[in-house]
Enzyme design. Structure first.
Site, PDB file in Angstrom:
ATOM      1  CD  GLU A 192      -3.085  -1.039   2.156  1.00  0.00           C
ATOM      2  OE1 GLU A 192      -4.215  -1.496   1.891  1.00  0.00           O
ATOM      3  OE2 GLU A 192      -2.806  -0.514   3.262  1.00  0.00           O
ATOM      4  CD  GLU A 307      -4.221  -5.499   2.217  1.00  0.00           C
ATOM      5  OE1 GLU A 307      -5.089  -4.915   2.911  1.00  0.00           O
ATOM      6  OE2 GLU A 307      -3.000  -5.289   2.338  1.00  0.00           O
TER       7      GLU A 307
END
Length: 397
Positions: A192, A307
């Site tokens: 991320e 995710e």
């Protein structure tokens, strides 16, 4: 939930078969359509059905058990038996805080450190599953708001030294795994990295890797060092590893990949990886497939959701406050077993419709136990798991 992945695969088979995308999934041809009692499993080349199982070893060490029809089973086997073909595992550089702050016990494993992750890779591959190794390049969680410099690298002031450090760490980690036949099939260079890597606690003279401040050249140089290490080990391995770059939420991806490929000079990667939690995103589920199609066309890379999650209840199994509460429930998808299944089915359908290459659910085995982290004991995610509060795989539908 029992047969969740198998059930999703069956429901989506006709959709996937009709896809004519060059990068998206392809399904083996056959004369008979499968039924729910005759599940079809994807290979990773066809479509990734993944699960992040990073907490499983820690849960097992602290009293957690997993069962199917009342019989305790190996959780890695449970996921493999029900359609999972990739296990995602996070890797921290040196999570010494696990011993010092969480357990205050020097004998505890450094969970999500190298040895723990190696154990997870061994278990996953023993059950026939591939692995996505997620390098956080931090001693602790890396996410859009937290990209901390590993303690071992805090004194670095030269971008060339940092590049070498990232290269050597990545190379040596993968070399050790490859030497034992544990080379991962996928590697994430960062987790991320919406603004970049290693900047939230960086000393004043540490090389700036914050893309949001325009430091794309430095960020790209460090990412390319990690990529180079992966390519060099993979070239001498029986495993041809694919490289993932990972951004949270689809609406942030185009800007990031435009900058990292142009100003950052990064091109040698295979997959655009996205976190997608619709509850926290500006992108509704109905708009996900168009984003994926656009990214595939613009950047000519595979696109994968690495995710995602959805709750099956709003209740708690312990005193650790759940991250997903009432505001995490989407219209038309109640926080029930069926609601969770329908949400994940529709999300997977959206990825296939957009020509995407897979979906990985985040920590679907994080059940309650006596495990600890920095914020609590048990689980803040058990209401998103595929198991009930007793660790029993939820019944099929």
């Amino acid at each position: 939930m029992s047969h969740l992945y198998s059930f999703i695969i069956v429901m989506l088979l006709s959709t996937a078969c009709s896809s004519d995308s060059s990068i998206g999934p392809t399904i083996n041809d056959g004369n008979e359509q499968p039924t729910e009692s005759d599940p079809v499993y994807y290979s990773t080349d066809q479509f990734v059905m993944g699960a992040d199982l990073s907490y499983v070893n820690q849960i097992l060490d602290h009293g957690g058990t997993y069962s199917v029809d009342g019989e305790v089973e190996n959780p890695y086997k449970i996921f493999a038996d029900h359609g999972t073909n990739v296990v995602r595992l996070r890797l921290w550089h040196n999570p010494q805080w696990v011993q010092d702050e969480v357990y205050e016990d020097p004998e505890k494993p450094l969970y999500s450190g190298f040895e723990d992750v190696k154990k997870g890779i061994e278990e996953s591959k023993t059950q026939g599953m591939a692995v996505n190794l997620d390098f956080h390049y931090s001693d602790i969680w890396a996410d859009p708001s937290h990209q901390d410099v590993p303690a071992a690298w805090m004194e670095i002031t030269d971008i060339e030294v940092l590049k070498d450090s990232v290269y050597n760490y990545t190379y040596q980690t993968l070399e050790k795994l490859n030497d034992e036949g544990l080379m991962p099939e996928f590697v994430q260079i960062g987790n991320e990295t919406n603004c970049g890597m290693m900047f939230t606690n960086a000393p004043e003279n540490f090389p700036s890797l914050n893309g949001c401040n325009g430091n794309w050249e430095n960020l790209g140089a460090v990412i390319n060092s990690g990529i180079q290490a992966v390519r060099e080990i993979s070239a001498n391995s029986e495993t041809e590893t694919k490289i993932i770059l990972h951004i949270a939420q689809p609406e942030n991806a185009e800007w990031w990949f435009e900058n990292i490929t142009a100003d950052g000079g990064v091109s040698d990667f295979d997959i655009i990886g996205l976190s997608y939690y619709s509850q926290f995103s500006d992108t509704p589920l109905s708009g996900l497939s168009s984003y994926i199609q656009s990214f595939r066309t613009t950047f000519e890379k595979e696109v994968m959701i690495v995710e995602t999650a959805y709750p099956w209840t709003l209740e708690n199994a312990d005193n650790y406050t759940n991250i997903f509460g009432e505001n995490s429930v989407e219209p038309n998808y109640p926080a029930t077993n069926n609601g969770q299944l329908e949400y994940l089915t529709d999300l997977t359908r959206a990825v296939i419709d957009g020509g995407g290459s897979g979906v990985m659910v985040w920590e679907p085995a994080w059940i309650t136990s006596n495990m600890k982290d920095l914020w609590g004991t048990g689980s803040s995610w058990e209401n998103n798991a595929f198991f009930d509060f007793n660790g029993e795989l939820e019944p099929g539908y």
